[in-house]
Design a protein around this motif. Structure first.
Motif, PDB file in Angstrom:
ATOM      1  N   LYS B 375       0.850  -1.202   0.000  1.00  0.00           N
ATOM      2  CA  LYS B 375       0.000   0.000   0.000  1.00  0.00           C
ATOM      3  C   LYS B 375       0.885   1.250   0.000  1.00  0.00           C
ATOM      4  O   LYS B 375       0.647   2.206  -0.740  1.00  0.00           O
ATOM      5  N   TYR B 376       1.914   1.177   0.827  1.00  0.00           N
ATOM      6  CA  TYR B 376       2.827   2.312   0.962  1.00  0.00           C
ATOM      7  C   TYR B 376       3.524   2.583  -0.365  1.00  0.00           C
ATOM      8  O   TYR B 376       3.591   3.713  -0.839  1.00  0.00           O
ATOM      9  N   ILE B 377       4.057   1.525  -1.008  1.00  0.00           N
ATOM     10  CA  ILE B 377       4.787   1.670  -2.265  1.00  0.00           C
ATOM     11  C   ILE B 377       3.856   2.166  -3.371  1.00  0.00           C
ATOM     12  O   ILE B 377       4.202   3.054  -4.143  1.00  0.00           O
ATOM     13  N   GLU B 378       2.648   1.622  -3.368  1.00  0.00           N
ATOM     14  CA  GLU B 378       1.727   1.993  -4.449  1.00  0.00           C
ATOM     15  C   GLU B 378       1.221   3.415  -4.281  1.00  0.00           C
ATOM     16  O   GLU B 378       0.770   4.039  -5.235  1.00  0.00           O
ATOM     17  N   SER B 379       1.326   3.925  -3.031  1.00  0.00           N
ATOM     18  CA  SER B 379       0.893   5.298  -2.798  1.00  0.00           C
ATOM     19  C   SER B 379       1.958   6.300  -3.255  1.00  0.00           C
ATOM     20  O   SER B 379       1.695   7.464  -3.461  1.00  0.00           O
ATOM     21  N   LYS B 380       3.181   5.783  -3.406  1.00  0.00           N
ATOM     22  CA  LYS B 380       4.289   6.678  -3.788  1.00  0.00           C
ATOM     23  C   LYS B 380       4.375   6.798  -5.292  1.00  0.00           C
ATOM     24  O   LYS B 380       4.019   5.872  -6.026  1.00  0.00           O
ATOM     25  N   ILE B 381       4.913   7.915  -5.740  1.00  0.00           N
ATOM     26  CA  ILE B 381       5.165   8.068  -7.169  1.00  0.00           C
ATOM     27  C   ILE B 381       6.668   8.082  -7.359  1.00  0.00           C
ATOM     28  O   ILE B 381       7.374   8.853  -6.703  1.00  0.00           O
ATOM     29  N   PHE B 382       7.091   7.153  -8.204  1.00  0.00           N
ATOM     30  CA  PHE B 382       8.532   7.074  -8.442  1.00  0.00           C
ATOM     31  C   PHE B 382       8.901   8.090  -9.524  1.00  0.00           C
ATOM     32  O   PHE B 382       8.336   8.090 -10.607  1.00  0.00           O
ATOM     33  N   MET B 383       9.851   8.967  -9.186  1.00  0.00           N
ATOM     34  CA  MET B 383      10.252  10.006 -10.123  1.00  0.00           C
ATOM     35  C   MET B 383      11.697   9.781 -10.535  1.00  0.00           C
ATOM     36  O   MET B 383      12.566   9.560  -9.707  1.00  0.00           O
ATOM     37  N   GLN B 384      11.884   9.812 -11.865  1.00  0.00           N
ATOM     38  CA  GLN B 384      13.263   9.672 -12.352  1.00  0.00           C
ATOM     39  C   GLN B 384      13.342  10.523 -13.611  1.00  0.00           C
ATOM     40  O   GLN B 384      12.637  10.266 -14.591  1.00  0.00           O
ATOM     41  N   ASP B 385      14.197  11.519 -13.574  1.00  0.00           N
ATOM     42  CA  ASP B 385      14.285  12.486 -14.666  1.00  0.00           C
ATOM     43  C   ASP B 385      12.866  13.007 -14.960  1.00  0.00           C
ATOM     44  O   ASP B 385      12.241  13.568 -14.082  1.00  0.00           O
ATOM     45  N   ASN B 386      12.413  12.707 -16.128  1.00  0.00           N
ATOM     46  CA  ASN B 386      11.068  13.201 -16.422  1.00  0.00           C
ATOM     47  C   ASN B 386      10.044  12.088 -16.389  1.00  0.00           C
ATOM     48  O   ASN B 386       8.934  12.251 -16.859  1.00  0.00           O
ATOM     49  N   THR B 387      10.488  10.956 -15.880  1.00  0.00           N
ATOM     50  CA  THR B 387       9.588   9.816 -15.867  1.00  0.00           C
ATOM     51  C   THR B 387       8.836   9.772 -14.548  1.00  0.00           C
ATOM     52  O   THR B 387       9.424   9.926 -13.478  1.00  0.00           O
ATOM     53  N   GLU B 388       7.596   9.516 -14.652  1.00  0.00           N
ATOM     54  CA  GLU B 388       6.792   9.333 -13.443  1.00  0.00           C
ATOM     55  C   GLU B 388       6.197   7.945 -13.501  1.00  0.00           C
ATOM     56  O   GLU B 388       5.652   7.550 -14.523  1.00  0.00           O
ATOM     57  N   LEU B 389       6.311   7.257 -12.406  1.00  0.00           N
ATOM     58  CA  LEU B 389       5.873   5.858 -12.425  1.00  0.00           C
ATOM     59  C   LEU B 389       5.108   5.533 -11.170  1.00  0.00           C
ATOM     60  O   LEU B 389       5.448   6.002 -10.078  1.00  0.00           O
TER      61      LEU B 389
END
Lengths: 308, 681
Positions: B375-389
């Motif tokens: 739940k915690y991981i899925e609530s986070k947005i992974f940001m890398q350069d201009n990528t959002e995941l």
């Protein structure tokens, strides 16, 4: 302190001038057995007729009853009388003039002496190695296939170590049996000390532990010197100097003196008084000393009785 | 090179041991020998003193045993001989040995002197004693002569006691002779003894003094001093040698410690490389297996990133790696907080594991933790350069061995579920997997051994004439057991082996068609078959002949169809050769009438679930009627499946269905039992 005390007691105990012959001495029985055979074997002399026992006969206290002993081919070492082989182990030196330091040397010198056995080491070795019995005996004891001359002398010396005559009446007296001597003999012992005989005739052997001059009280002596200390040291003052002879078994070992010219023991006592004490001993004192001398005859060495 | 180093190290070690051993042995021998020599030199000194004492004793006491002196001399000489032939003394203490040889020569002279002395001692002692004891027996001429003689005797006593011949100088022998009456025997003896005393005493005195002051002891002391000096030098040498050896051993020890330290570092590094994942720095599977052995009752949660392959494919491996690192960090942080005793591992490409002891954690807690983390991981947005995941994850939990496999099964099982993210491994799951594995093996073997055989079920018209046969697939096991292919279908599709079966069926069908020219066959094809190039080629090669094609119908499962366009193309092509098509199981799902129309099928096979209860269920009947109506209007024939009773047959016939198939009319049978094949011939 304690050590000093022990030493003092030791000295006092040893202060008595004459010590009894021990009943046992340590010796190698196997070697002595070979020595015993050699001692009676005439084959170890050049002419094959003279053995050690020829001049050192058990029945005459380890000496012979002749004035001069007869060596090989009838040779005679004039004027020397043969000294007894009994108790010789206690002597400081061997021969009249002390030319041998020990029994082994004595055996070698006697074996090689022109007048006695006239052998050489090589000849001796040839003779004994030719004898299968010796070969076997020496091999067992000395672990050697070849018998050397030194082994022969060593075996004889080992046998001679066993030639001791303990338990004379005098020794019993010294060891505490006061009845072993009668009154006359006891007086003789006292006179022996009082006249100063004991000054030279002391120790286990009552002699044999120093060299003294014969005839201290005489400017000149007409006796033949024979082989005296001078023969060893070549010093003028050593003429007529001899090893003091042992008085053990004196009663059974006539004749007396280095040249054997005195056959009577009493006469020998009188002469010694004159020569070396400067005294004419009274007859009754001579008799007492003579009586004392009779108590000096010990038991026959046990090794002579045993088969081995 | 490596073994060479080992040899060198071994050689150095052996050298050190040998060195220490040899040094120890040498020093021991040295001290045994040197103390022996020292003891003997000291013994000689002691014996010299004893000899001197005995000599003095012999000179002073009247009674004396010369054996004592003879024994002393013999003992000293034997000691001298012993030392003289001591090789160690001779070689190592050269200076001391030379002194000792000087001593030896001196002693031999002393020995001679001692026996010379005894020769003088005897007459001196005896005459002295006589002079003392003769007084009562002497005869004197006058009182004066008596006085003179007593004076002489006292001089003799003083001289002897003081060992000083000065007292004797006044004595004139000739005058003494005059004083004595020579007739008396004692007088004569007195004179003789006095004469002897006077003659021997000076030499006696000289000998005694010479002996007692003889330099033997000086030589012995010199030998001893020199010996001790050499020993002192030796000791300094030993000290130096010991120091050197200690330094050497110390340096070897230090270098060993350094080497071991370095080796440990390298081992640590190697262990780290072997046991830790270099990307995420988490412990890897090897470490996991090692740690697993240490825990009595272990439990495992496996986290898997959903569709990780897609991330790699779409965003590149760089982003994929960053995602893994990100998850690893978050997981470690999370687990540290939640389950401090548990450890995090990277178990596979996108698999993370949490290993813990079940004593510290119950299953509920595990499930809860896994859910919370996801739940915690899925609530986070992974940001890398201009990528959002957005990353979604699944987890499997296993509490029984083999942990890893079980957790994996749990993950795989849960992935099929849309709502649940956390699966717990149960034993049934395992059975299911086992069954699958068994089936997979069975079917593989069956294909290999050619155990796949066709069965034929007749399809009838209203007058109960055999219209055609549907070709069904059966597996014939060696013992004669015949099994339906249905249980294996899932596995065949999953393992991409379905086309093998189709291939077999097609070739059997072709054979039957050729053998029995009047028989028509209805053959099942799946969408996968249609897509499969081999199958397509096979059909276009063998089934398009006019004589064959006109007797063939391909049945395609309605619910299967995903790519209508592709299928339409396929159907159109084959229809040119007069091959007919049927839609199988029509009405089972959400049937799309428009699409079916577009396919231009010849038959609609109405799903068995609708036919089965048509005699009882009005609802089913209504649907079937609608379908039949639709088919008639669209110029398609209908086939009723599952006709299992007379009632069903009657009703379906009444409704207007054209063809019938089912156990009531005819069971599927192997080729040899199909009587119609023969009868119609």
């Amino acid at each position: 302190m304690k050590k000093f005390l022990i030493l003092a007691i030791f000295v006092m105990l040893n202060a008595q001038p004459i010590v009894p012959i021990p009943e046992h001495v340590d010796y190698n029985k196997d070697k002595a057995f070979i020595g015993k055979i050699l001692f009676f074997d005439p084959n170890i002399s050049r002419d094959g007729k003279v053995s050690c026992a020829s001049c050192h006969e058990p029945q005459f206290g380890g000496a012979d009853n002749k004035q001069f002993s007869i060596g090989v081919f009838g040779r005679i070492d004039k004027p020397m009388n043969s000294p007894p082989a009994f108790n010789a182990v206690f002597n400081y030196r061997q021969f009249w003039n002390g030319r041998a330091k020990n029994l082994q040397e004595q055996a070698r010198m006697a074996n090689q002496d022109h007048f006695e056995m006239d052998m050489t080491d090589a000849l001796l070795e040839k003779r004994v190695n030719a004898n299968p019995m010796y070969k076997k005996l020496f091999k067992n004891v000395y672990k050697s296939d070849y018998i050397t001359a030194d082994m022969v002398y060593d075996a004889i010396a080992e046998f001679e170590k066993a030639l001791i005559t303990p338990n004379s009446r005098f020794d019993k007296y010294l060891k505490g049996d006061k009845k072993a001597l009668n009154e006359e003999e006891k007086r003789g012992y006292f006179l022996f000390k009082a006249y100063g005989c004991v000054t030279c005739h002391n120790g286990v052997n009552m002699g044999g532990n120093s060299f003294q001059k014969l005839g201290v009280f005489f400017e000149k002596i007409s006796l033949p010197r024979g082989r005296d200390r001078y023969e060893v040291t070549k010093r003028e003052e050593d003429k007529y100097v001899y090893k003091v002879p042992s008085l053990r078994n004196i009663a059974v070992t006539p004749p007396y003196m280095h040249n054997g010219n005195v056959k009577n023991l009493k006469k020998a006592i009188v002469l010694m008084g004159k020569y070396n004490l400067g005294i004419d001993l009274p007859e009754k004192d001579v008799d007492a000393i003579y009586a004392f001398f009779q108590a000096l005859t010990g038991e026959m060495p046990k090794i002579l009785n045993k088969e081995r | 090179m490596k073994s060479f180093k080992v040899w060198i190290a071994g050689l150095i070690g052996l050298t050190v041991i040998a060195g220490v051993f040899y040094f120890n042995k040498f020093v021991k021998e040295y001290f045994v020998n040197s103390s022996d020599i020292l003891y003997k030199i000291n013994l000689l000194k002691e014996e010299e003193n004893k000899l001197n004492y005995h000599i003095l004793y012999a000179s002073l006491y009247l009674y004396y045993n010369n054996d004592l002196i003879a024994t002393d001399v013999k003992r000293i000489k034997s000691n001298i001989k012993n030392l003289e032939f001591n090789e160690f003394f001779k070689n190592h203490y050269k200076l001391s040995y030379e002194r000792f040889l000087e001593y030896k020569r001196a002693f031999l002279k002393k020995e001679d002197l001692v026996f010379e002395f005894l020769r003088y001692n005897m007459p001196v002692k005896n005459s002295f004693m006589f002079l003392g004891s003769s007084i009562p027996y002497l005869f004197f001429n006058t009182e004066k002569s008596k006085k003179e003689l007593l004076k002489i005797i006292s001089s003799v006593f003083l001289a002897k006691t003081a060992i000083d011949d000065d007292f004797l100088k006044k004595i004139n022998l000739k005058e003494v002779q005059k004083l004595l009456n020579e007739k008396n025997q004692y007088n004569i003896a007195f004179y003789r003894n006095l004469k002897i005393f006077l003659k021997y005493f000076p030499k006696y005195k000289i000998y005694l003094e010479t002996i007692l002051n003889y330099p033997t002891e000086r030589y012995l002391n010199a030998a001893l001093k020199s010996f001790l000096k050499t020993t002192k030098i030796d000791l300094r040498f030993f000290e130096l040698l010991s120091l050197l050896m200690i330094l050497f051993i110390l340096s070897v020890t230090i270098s060993l410690i350094v080497l071991i330290y370095k080796l440990e570092e390298k081992i640590k590094e190697a262990v780290f490389l072997a046991e830790y994942d270099q990307l995420t720095l988490l412990a890897n599977r090897i470490k996991f297996n090692n740690d697993l052995k240490k825990i009595k009752k272990p439990g495992l949660i496996v986290f898997n990133i959903d569709k990780f392959k897609n991330i790699n494919d779409f965003f590149g491996t760089k982003v994929g790696d960053d995602v893994l690192k990100f998850i690893a960090n978050e997981l470690v942080k999370f687990i540290e907080k939640q389950m401090p005793n548990a450890k995090v591992y990277r178990l596979g490409a996108d698999d993370f594991g949490i290993l813990f002891d079940q004593e510290n954690c119950c299953k509920e807690k595990m499930i809860q933790t896994a859910r919370e983390f996801i739940k915690y991981i899925e609530s986070k947005i992974f940001m890398q350069d201009n990528t959002e995941l957005r990353i979604s994850m699944s987890a499997g939990i296993a509490c029984e061995e083999p942990l890893l496999e079980n957790a994996d099964i749990a993950v795989k099982t849960i992935k099929k579920d849309v709502k649940e993210k956390v699966g717990v491994f149960e034993e049934e799951l395992n059975l299911f997997i086992k069954d699958n594995i068994q089936k997979s093996n069975e079917i593989k073997k069956a294909i290999e051994k050619d155990w796949i055989i066709p069965y034929f079920q007749p399809i009838f018209d209203k007058q109960l004439n055999v219209f055609k046969y549907e070709v069904l697939c059966r597996v014939k096991f060696p013992k004669g057991e015949i099994r339906s292919i249905y249980p294996y279908l899932g596995i065949l599709k999953e393992n991409k082996m379905y086309h093998f079966i189709t291939q077999k069926i097609l070739s059997h069908s072709l054979r039957i068609l050729k053998k029995y020219p009047h028989v028509s066959l209805s053959i099942n094809l799946s969408i996968e078959d249609v897509i499969n190039k081999q199958i397509k080629e096979y059909i276009f090669k063998h089934f398009v002949e006019y004589d064959i094609a006109k007797r063939v119908t391909f049945e395609i499962l309605e619910s299967d169809i995903s790519d209508y366009e592709m299928l339409e193309e396929f159907v159109r092509m084959l229809k040119k050769y007069k091959i007919e098509f049927a839609i199988d199981d029509f009405g089972s799902g959400y049937s799309n009438f428009a699409r079916v129309l577009k396919l231009d099928a010849d038959y609609l096979k109405i799903d068995g679930s609708l036919i089965k209860n048509i005699d009882k269920d009005e609802h089913s009947k209504l649907i079937v009627e609608t379908i039949v109506d639709f088919a008639k209007k669209s110029d398609m024939k209908t086939v009723a499946e599952f006709v299992h009773s007379k009632e069903v047959f009657e009703i379906t016939k009444e409704i207007g269905i054209d063809y019938f198939q089912g156990f009531y009319l005819g069971e599927p049978q192997p080729e040899e039992k199909c009587k119609f094949f023969v009868k119609n011939k």
